[in-house]
Design an enzyme around this catalytic site. Structure first.
Site, PDB file in Angstrom:
ATOM      1  N   LYS A  75      -2.024   2.237  -1.125  1.00  0.00           N
ATOM      2  CA  LYS A  75      -3.340   2.375  -0.482  1.00  0.00           C
ATOM      3  C   LYS A  75      -4.112   1.050  -0.453  1.00  0.00           C
ATOM      4  O   LYS A  75      -4.639   0.650   0.579  1.00  0.00           O
ATOM      5  CB  LYS A  75      -4.126   3.454  -1.231  1.00  0.00           C
ATOM      6  CG  LYS A  75      -5.302   4.023  -0.514  1.00  0.00           C
ATOM      7  CD  LYS A  75      -5.752   5.336  -1.109  1.00  0.00           C
ATOM      8  CE  LYS A  75      -6.114   5.269  -2.558  1.00  0.00           C
ATOM      9  NZ  LYS A  75      -5.049   5.497  -3.521  1.00  0.00           N
ATOM     10  N   THR A  77      -2.849  -1.976  -0.863  1.00  0.00           N
ATOM     11  CA  THR A  77      -2.064  -2.891  -0.031  1.00  0.00           C
ATOM     12  C   THR A  77      -2.355  -2.664   1.445  1.00  0.00           C
ATOM     13  O   THR A  77      -2.552  -3.619   2.214  1.00  0.00           O
ATOM     14  CB  THR A  77      -0.559  -2.696  -0.315  1.00  0.00           C
ATOM     15  OG1 THR A  77      -0.317  -2.919  -1.707  1.00  0.00           O
ATOM     16  CG2 THR A  77       0.291  -3.645   0.513  1.00  0.00           C
ATOM     17  N   ARG A  98     -12.299  -1.434  -5.061  1.00  0.00           N
ATOM     18  CA  ARG A  98     -12.715  -1.235  -6.449  1.00  0.00           C
ATOM     19  C   ARG A  98     -12.118  -2.314  -7.341  1.00  0.00           C
ATOM     20  O   ARG A  98     -11.101  -2.909  -7.011  1.00  0.00           O
ATOM     21  CB  ARG A  98     -12.244   0.135  -6.947  1.00  0.00           C
ATOM     22  CG  ARG A  98     -12.917   1.313  -6.277  1.00  0.00           C
ATOM     23  CD  ARG A  98     -12.275   2.612  -6.701  1.00  0.00           C
ATOM     24  NE  ARG A  98     -10.877   2.651  -6.311  1.00  0.00           N
ATOM     25  CZ  ARG A  98      -9.955   3.410  -6.889  1.00  0.00           C
ATOM     26  NH1 ARG A  98     -10.282   4.194  -7.892  1.00  0.00           N
ATOM     27  NH2 ARG A  98      -8.704   3.397  -6.474  1.00  0.00           N
ATOM     28  N   LYS A 109       0.359   1.908 -14.563  1.00  0.00           N
ATOM     29  CA  LYS A 109       0.100   1.762 -13.125  1.00  0.00           C
ATOM     30  C   LYS A 109       0.088   0.298 -12.687  1.00  0.00           C
ATOM     31  O   LYS A 109       0.427  -0.041 -11.565  1.00  0.00           O
ATOM     32  CB  LYS A 109      -1.247   2.423 -12.768  1.00  0.00           C
ATOM     33  CG  LYS A 109      -1.588   2.394 -11.290  1.00  0.00           C
ATOM     34  CD  LYS A 109      -2.885   3.134 -11.035  1.00  0.00           C
ATOM     35  CE  LYS A 109      -3.248   3.132  -9.548  1.00  0.00           C
ATOM     36  NZ  LYS A 109      -3.677   1.793  -9.084  1.00  0.00           N
ATOM     37  N   ALA A 277     -10.750   8.229  -9.642  1.00  0.00           N
ATOM     38  CA  ALA A 277     -11.009   9.357  -8.741  1.00  0.00           C
ATOM     39  C   ALA A 277     -10.553  10.696  -9.299  1.00  0.00           C
ATOM     40  O   ALA A 277     -10.933  11.737  -8.769  1.00  0.00           O
ATOM     41  CB  ALA A 277     -10.341   9.113  -7.389  1.00  0.00           C
ATOM     42  N   PHE A 305      -6.761   7.581  -5.398  1.00  0.00           N
ATOM     43  CA  PHE A 305      -5.772   8.661  -5.346  1.00  0.00           C
ATOM     44  C   PHE A 305      -5.719   9.280  -3.948  1.00  0.00           C
ATOM     45  O   PHE A 305      -5.962   8.590  -2.958  1.00  0.00           O
ATOM     46  CB  PHE A 305      -6.026   9.693  -6.447  1.00  0.00           C
ATOM     47  CG  PHE A 305      -5.756   9.162  -7.827  1.00  0.00           C
ATOM     48  CD1 PHE A 305      -4.555   8.544  -8.125  1.00  0.00           C
ATOM     49  CD2 PHE A 305      -6.705   9.244  -8.831  1.00  0.00           C
ATOM     50  CE1 PHE A 305      -4.293   8.028  -9.392  1.00  0.00           C
ATOM     51  CE2 PHE A 305      -6.457   8.730 -10.104  1.00  0.00           C
ATOM     52  CZ  PHE A 305      -5.248   8.127 -10.376  1.00  0.00           C
ATOM     53  N   PHE A 386       9.184   0.842   4.038  1.00  0.00           N
ATOM     54  CA  PHE A 386      10.146   0.412   3.028  1.00  0.00           C
ATOM     55  C   PHE A 386      11.455   0.069   3.736  1.00  0.00           C
ATOM     56  O   PHE A 386      11.790   0.693   4.755  1.00  0.00           O
ATOM     57  CB  PHE A 386      10.390   1.523   1.996  1.00  0.00           C
ATOM     58  CG  PHE A 386       9.353   1.572   0.901  1.00  0.00           C
ATOM     59  CD1 PHE A 386       9.639   1.088  -0.371  1.00  0.00           C
ATOM     60  CD2 PHE A 386       8.087   2.091   1.141  1.00  0.00           C
ATOM     61  CE1 PHE A 386       8.682   1.131  -1.384  1.00  0.00           C
ATOM     62  CE2 PHE A 386       7.130   2.129   0.135  1.00  0.00           C
ATOM     63  CZ  PHE A 386       7.434   1.650  -1.131  1.00  0.00           C
ATOM     64  N   TRP A 414       3.022  -5.147   3.510  1.00  0.00           N
ATOM     65  CA  TRP A 414       3.557  -5.617   2.235  1.00  0.00           C
ATOM     66  C   TRP A 414       4.485  -6.808   2.457  1.00  0.00           C
ATOM     67  O   TRP A 414       4.423  -7.803   1.727  1.00  0.00           O
ATOM     68  CB  TRP A 414       4.301  -4.484   1.524  1.00  0.00           C
ATOM     69  CG  TRP A 414       4.819  -4.867   0.169  1.00  0.00           C
ATOM     70  CD1 TRP A 414       4.154  -4.790  -1.019  1.00  0.00           C
ATOM     71  CD2 TRP A 414       6.106  -5.407  -0.140  1.00  0.00           C
ATOM     72  NE1 TRP A 414       4.948  -5.245  -2.045  1.00  0.00           N
ATOM     73  CE2 TRP A 414       6.150  -5.627  -1.537  1.00  0.00           C
ATOM     74  CE3 TRP A 414       7.228  -5.715   0.628  1.00  0.00           C
ATOM     75  CZ2 TRP A 414       7.266  -6.143  -2.179  1.00  0.00           C
ATOM     76  CZ3 TRP A 414       8.348  -6.244  -0.004  1.00  0.00           C
ATOM     77  CH2 TRP A 414       8.364  -6.451  -1.401  1.00  0.00           C
TER      78      TRP A 414
END
Length: 560
Positions: A75, A77, A98, A109, A277, A305, A386, A414
């Site tokens: 998210k 990224t 954030r 994480k 969240a 999230f 991906f 990415w």
């Protein structure tokens, strides 16, 4: 060494950052508003907002995601890469994110500065101490705790019942050992013995207060309204009763100012505030969002999230309390994560499996329907690419989204940065011009139980909500105290639409159990705790901290 072999931190360390004055200049922010923290970070004084109050607001774009899985969604990224992509197609855009918490950085994480070639920098600073905002929040939280216990020690003129104290201490670290403690031991001069505990700093109400405050005096007023416990006869005791809000505001004066940094491509970025969240409202600060909306034509922001948590709270709490109206929502998904929701084991996600993808797609489609039908907002699906994704799998996602009237665009940010976000950016710009019938999932005049039921039925697609006897009593008490009109903030597992983390996909035939309802009077919302959700995480068996190191030149490794 080729791109594909570089880690996130190596990519970030190879970036030649621009001086923060150059970044501010791109936004038209004069140097007089900047308070430098070195060459590449600065706080922006709140007078900038006042001086630019008449400027038109940017189009506000919310980035959210499907229900998270161990396969990852990307998210942050996507938020960074989309903003870089918007600038690549000639749009004046910036991103508001954030701040990362040290708990996840050293836990499982990792950081929250994006990934690959879509990151905000300086990555190490942002993920570690940054500008000291979280330390200030923790200090203000613990000052209030100290003044509360000192009041009881010094005679307790307010009549505070030690067994009804709701305020906890805070530390920005995953430390399960501190969840439940007994303090004040050692005799009469060492305090009053009582049960106590710690929350992680991002779960502190002060984090939520800072992120929802509109200015310094609003911050002070909100801090004063924080309820720390109850008297022997059941009356709430506030920080104002303890005469604590002035000193707390002094600690938070500088922390309230948004932090300006940049992406790898020199795109301006605000990184400010960071409530979780799954236990709070999960959004960056209102001030950073509003500052971004006065500084660019497109302001991209994210909520933590999945859309049932972060987006719901962004829309039902932040937008309601701050008077914001989003122009579009971007919903991030990956083929790998959708296959996980379809029952594929993590180690097998690289293999083509359209049957599992079909089984997992309802999770994405339910989030999309919520955004479009419940909130009335335009939506674009960003398929975070991906290398293992096959064309057959990608086409299946596109066709299923098209059936709902939603565009699904491949995002390659990415690997390619802004260049890989141009197609997504074009889609998002078009979505911002679509019909927008933004509305909340519930109205403020409903009862507390009706609001809880609205979120559970409309957003989670549950059959209903079940309140324990204790939670029902708490709702009644809070309504009698005058808090019934506040929005609700659901503390729920991030791994499922339900309150059971094992129910993947788009489960049906369940009810959500609310075990506790408490007031965050300073933040301005009620918190409903469900399932086994905790406000102090623990470290995993092999924490990320074991792999973080520094060499003789001060170069940090292992951050991600």
């Amino acid at each position: 060494m080729g791109k594909e072999y570089l880690t996130d931190i190596e990519i970030a360390q190879a970036c030649e950052m621009e001086n923060i004055f150059s970044i501010a200049e791109k936004l038209g922010i004069d140097e007089k508003y900047l308070e430098q923290y070195g060459r590449y970070k600065a706080k922006v004084d709140l007078s900038y907002l006042k001086d630019n109050a008449d400027k038109p607001d940017a189009k506000l774009i919310l980035v959210t995601a499907i229900t998270p899985t161990p396969a990852g969604e990307g998210k942050t990224t996507t938020s960074v890469g989309l903003t870089d992509g918007l600038r690549k197609i000639g749009k004046n855009a910036m991103v508001a994110l954030r701040e990362p918490s040290l708990g996840p950085v050293f836990g499982i994480k990792g950081g929250a500065a994006g990934g690959g070639y879509a990151q905000v920098v300086p990555m190490e600073d942002i993920n570690l101490h940054f500008t000291g905002d979280f330390h200030a929040i923790g200090a203000a939280n613990n000052l209030l705790a100290a003044m509360l216990d000192n009041h009881i020690q010094q005679g307790n003129s307010l009549g505070i019942d030690p067994k009804q104290i709701t305020w906890k201490r805070a530390v920005d670290m995953n430390d399960r050992q501190l969840r439940k403690i007994v303090d004040g031991l050692g005799g009469r001069l060492q305090g009053v013995p009582r049960e106590d505990g710690f929350d992680i700093t991002v779960a502190s109400e002060i984090m939520a207060v800072l992120c929802l405050a509109s200015d310094l005096m609003d911050l002070k007023a909100r801090l004063g309204r924080i309820i720390v416990g109850y008297t022997y006869d059941g009356k709430p005791v506030t920080a104002h009763d303890l005469k604590a809000e002035g000193a707390m505001t002094a600690l938070l004066r500088d922390a309230l100012k948004p932090n300006l940094v940049q992406t790898l491509e020199g795109t301006p970025a605000f990184v400010h505030g960071g409530p979780f969240a799954n236990i709070a409202h999960g959004c960056n600060s209102v001030l950073a969002t509003k500052m971004a909306m006065k500084s660019a034509d497109y302001a991209v922001t994210e909520a933590g999230f999945a859309a049932d948590l972060g987006a719901e709270k962004f829309l039902d709490i932040k937008c309601r309390l701050a008077g914001l109206k989003p122009s579009a929502v971007v919903l991030v998904a990956t083929v790998r994560a959708l296959k996980y929701h379809g029952g594929v084991a993590k180690d097998d996600l690289s293999e083509e499996n359209t049957e599992a993808l079909k089984k997992g797609l309802p999770n994405l489609l339910q989030h999309v329907k919520n955004i479009k039908e419940v909130y009335g907002l335009p939506c674009v699906v960003a398929i975070n690419a991906f290398p293992t994704d096959t064309e057959k799998e990608l086409e299946l996602v596109r066709s299923e989204c098209a059936a709902l009237g939603v565009a699904a665009e491949l995002s390659e940010v990415w690997a390619k940065g802004g260049e890989g976000g141009k197609a997504l950016a074009e889609r998002v710009v078009a979505a911002c011009e679509e019909e927008n019938n933004f509305r909340f999932s519930y109205e403020s005049d409903l009862t507390i139980e009706e609001k809880l039921e609205a979120v559970c039925k409309k957003i989670y697609h549950a059959d209903g909500v079940n309140l324990t006897p204790a939670a029902k009593k708490q709702c009644e008490r809070l309504a009698n105290l005058g808090f019934g009109g506040l929005p609700v903030c659901m503390a729920k597992t991030q791994y499922s639409f339900s309150d059971d983390p094992s129910l993947l996909g788009a489960p049906t035939g369940f009810t959500v159990t609310v075990r506790e309802v408490k007031i965050s009077a300073g933040a301005g919302f009620l918190v409903a705790l469900t399932g086994e959700i905790m406000t102090m995480p623990g470290l995993p068996k092999s924490p990320a901290a074991e792999r973080i190191d520094v060499d003789e030149n001060g170069v940090i490794t292992g951050l991600f």
